[in-house]
Scaffold this motif. Sequence first.
Motif, mmCIF file in Angstrom:
data_model
loop_
_atom_site.group_PDB
_atom_site.id
_atom_site.type_symbol
_atom_site.label_atom_id
_atom_site.label_comp_id
_atom_site.label_asym_id
_atom_site.label_seq_id
_atom_site.Cartn_x
_atom_site.Cartn_y
_atom_site.Cartn_z
ATOM 1 N N GLY A 69 0.801 -1.221 0.000
ATOM 2 C CA GLY A 69 0.000 0.000 0.000
ATOM 3 C C GLY A 69 0.828 1.263 0.000
ATOM 4 N N ARG A 70 0.363 2.239 -0.742
ATOM 5 C CA ARG A 70 0.944 3.570 -0.682
ATOM 6 C C ARG A 70 -0.172 4.579 -0.472
ATOM 7 N N GLY A 71 -0.008 5.391 0.549
ATOM 8 C CA GLY A 71 -0.941 6.478 0.784
ATOM 9 C C GLY A 71 -0.157 7.667 1.273
ATOM 10 N N ARG A 72 -0.614 8.849 0.941
ATOM 11 C CA ARG A 72 0.123 10.045 1.341
ATOM 12 C C ARG A 72 0.217 10.112 2.854
ATOM 13 N N THR A 73 1.236 10.768 3.346
ATOM 14 C CA THR A 73 1.452 10.900 4.771
ATOM 15 C C THR A 73 0.232 11.530 5.417
ATOM 16 N N GLY A 74 -0.247 10.925 6.491
ATOM 17 C CA GLY A 74 -1.439 11.425 7.157
ATOM 18 C C GLY A 74 -2.727 10.884 6.579
ATOM 19 N N SER A 75 -2.614 9.882 5.689
ATOM 20 C CA SER A 75 -3.811 9.377 5.019
ATOM 21 C C SER A 75 -4.506 8.266 5.793
ATOM 22 N N GLY A 76 -3.952 7.847 6.936
ATOM 23 C CA GLY A 76 -4.622 6.838 7.743
ATOM 24 C C GLY A 76 -4.087 5.438 7.562
ATOM 25 N N LYS A 77 -2.805 5.298 7.187
ATOM 26 C CA LYS A 77 -2.249 3.961 6.949
ATOM 27 C C LYS A 77 -2.240 3.104 8.212
ATOM 28 N N THR A 78 -2.072 3.741 9.386
ATOM 29 C CA THR A 78 -1.954 2.949 10.616
ATOM 30 C C THR A 78 -3.197 2.107 10.858
ATOM 31 N N LEU A 79 -4.367 2.704 10.742
ATOM 32 C CA LEU A 79 -5.592 1.919 10.911
ATOM 33 C C LEU A 79 -5.829 0.999 9.725
ATOM 34 N N ALA A 80 -5.314 1.370 8.554
ATOM 35 C CA ALA A 80 -5.496 0.511 7.376
ATOM 36 C C ALA A 80 -4.883 -0.856 7.608
ATOM 37 N N PHE A 81 -3.687 -0.899 8.200
ATOM 38 C CA PHE A 81 -3.120 -2.222 8.500
ATOM 39 C C PHE A 81 -3.445 -2.678 9.920
ATOM 40 N N GLY A 82 -3.597 -1.726 10.853
ATOM 41 C CA GLY A 82 -3.730 -2.086 12.253
ATOM 42 C C GLY A 82 -5.033 -2.777 12.597
ATOM 43 N N LEU A 83 -6.152 -2.305 12.058
ATOM 44 C CA LEU A 83 -7.441 -2.897 12.417
ATOM 45 C C LEU A 83 -7.558 -4.327 11.910
ATOM 46 N N GLY A 84 -7.098 -4.553 10.688
ATOM 47 C CA GLY A 84 -7.141 -5.919 10.168
ATOM 48 C C GLY A 84 -6.218 -6.849 10.939
ATOM 49 N N MET A 85 -5.028 -6.363 11.256
ATOM 50 C CA MET A 85 -4.059 -7.138 12.018
ATOM 51 C C MET A 85 -4.603 -7.523 13.384
ATOM 52 N N LEU A 86 -5.206 -6.564 14.086
ATOM 53 C CA LEU A 86 -5.740 -6.842 15.417
ATOM 54 C C LEU A 86 -6.943 -7.771 15.353
ATOM 55 N N ALA A 87 -7.806 -7.550 14.375
ATOM 56 C CA ALA A 87 -8.993 -8.394 14.250
ATOM 57 C C ALA A 87 -8.598 -9.854 14.001
ATOM 58 N N ARG A 88 -7.563 -10.069 13.190
ATOM 59 C CA ARG A 88 -7.138 -11.440 12.884
ATOM 60 C C ARG A 88 -6.363 -12.083 14.040
ATOM 61 N N THR A 89 -5.905 -11.268 14.986
ATOM 62 C CA THR A 89 -5.166 -11.804 16.134
ATOM 63 C C THR A 89 -6.073 -12.002 17.347
ATOM 64 N N ALA A 90 -7.251 -11.398 17.336
ATOM 65 C CA ALA A 90 -8.160 -11.472 18.490
ATOM 66 C C ALA A 90 -8.459 -12.915 18.868
ATOM 67 N N GLY A 91 -8.465 -13.173 20.183
ATOM 68 C CA GLY A 91 -8.769 -14.500 20.695
ATOM 69 C C GLY A 91 -7.565 -15.410 20.833
ATOM 70 N N ARG A 92 -6.407 -14.990 20.327
ATOM 71 C CA ARG A 92 -5.188 -15.782 20.450
ATOM 72 C C ARG A 92 -4.374 -15.293 21.640
#
Length: 471
Positions: A69-92
């Motif tokens: 992924g490429r998005g301009r600085t400040g475009s919200g990349k942290t939640l773009a990868f973070g929410l999916g990462m956390l959701a897939r790790t939940a319960g472990r």
Amino acid sequence: MSESARTHTRQRDDASGATTPAVPGTASFDRLGLPDGILRVLREQGVTVPFPIQAAALPHALAGRDVLGRGRTGSGKTLAFGLGMLARTAGRRAQPKEPLTLVLVPTRELAQQVGEALTPYAEALRLRLATVVGGVSVGRQAAVLRDGAEVVVATPGRLHDLVERRSCRLGRVRIVVLDEADQMCDMGFLPQVTEILDQVRPDGQRMLFSATLDHDVDQLVRDYLRDPAVHSVDPSSGAVSAVDHHVLVVHGPDRYAVTTEIAARDGRVVLFLDTKHGVDQLTRHLRAAGVAAAALHSGKSQPQRTRTLAQFKEGQVTALVATNVAARGLHVDDLDLVVNVDPATDPKDYLHRAGRTARAGRSGTVVTLVLSGQRRETSQVLADAGVTPKVAKVRSGEAELTRITGAKAPSGNPLDGGPVAPRPKNHNAPFRGLGSTKAAQGGSAGRPSRRTTEARKLAEAQRAARVRRGG
């Protein structure tokens, strides 16, 4: 969604070079199937509509696809990868020293920012998140990992140290994110990054995000990403489209005063210089002139850097004087001005400095101060960055400088004791590292002339003669 913010999404087949339709993005977090805990935190923080990079990338992240992924600085990349990462790790649950998810970032500041941004969501899912960076006790970080952490946000150097100490094992890591991968390559971290990637689960998910994706990361993409879903929000040349860019041509002796008046404006400002020495020198001068300034560079300890950033975000410090260590990983709401006191010499550096303002769709201004002899080189750097600035000649005290930057005269009341600093004027000594006279730099200013030296020698000889005569 406007045309300028349209998300261009494709899948890349590295074997054939073909592109195929990708999973469409979404216009609502509620439609993604995120865990209730994440949705609750999003609502509490007033986040309801995903940014383009989030809408495009999250469906693939949640599906376990590799993502580029490429998005301009400040475009919200942290939640773009973070929410999916956390959701897939939940319960472990992680075993001691064996994290399940890893986020690699190039700088301490970015690591702390990512950790702070993801912590509320991790806590909502009862996931333990640890941030490991240099500059703080490695023993304490080893203890945190020993207690168990599902998610680790790390700089490559410190994580390498922990692995070498056998305080961390990566064999159970199933999701790896590389954020700002191009900067990690630029900073020489590529060998450490590849060493880390070779130790995680080979069948896991990998996501690589950056404001720019160029040749520096090609090796990582080829070697470690499998048929990634590729997302690009705005071309890199448009990464600063919400910013007004100005090149201010200043007279050498007046550069000192111009910088001081800009720093004394109402509201916060980040001022970039090339060297740690220059940062410290300017900071001392600004504080002596009554400006609440603080320095940020790699020579500061991590607690100092953390405290300085907190004071800047809270408004106790209004002028942050920094090297490029602050060009990435610094997020401050409503920061509307960035000043390149030393012009950037690389287009990516310029874009990342500029990206400290106009974040999350807001607007901002970037000002670059140049002497007449620097105009050609600076113009080329900005052209390579895809930026066409407005150019103006300015002097301290002028209305045009105030109109562009909000500049005003400093109070002159020193913040750290000492005499009141005189207000800089146009006849100041030429700008040499902000505040240094030519004499201090080893030049000729302040040295006695040849005629003065000869007269002094003659007077000394005459005095010696009088002493010998008893007169």
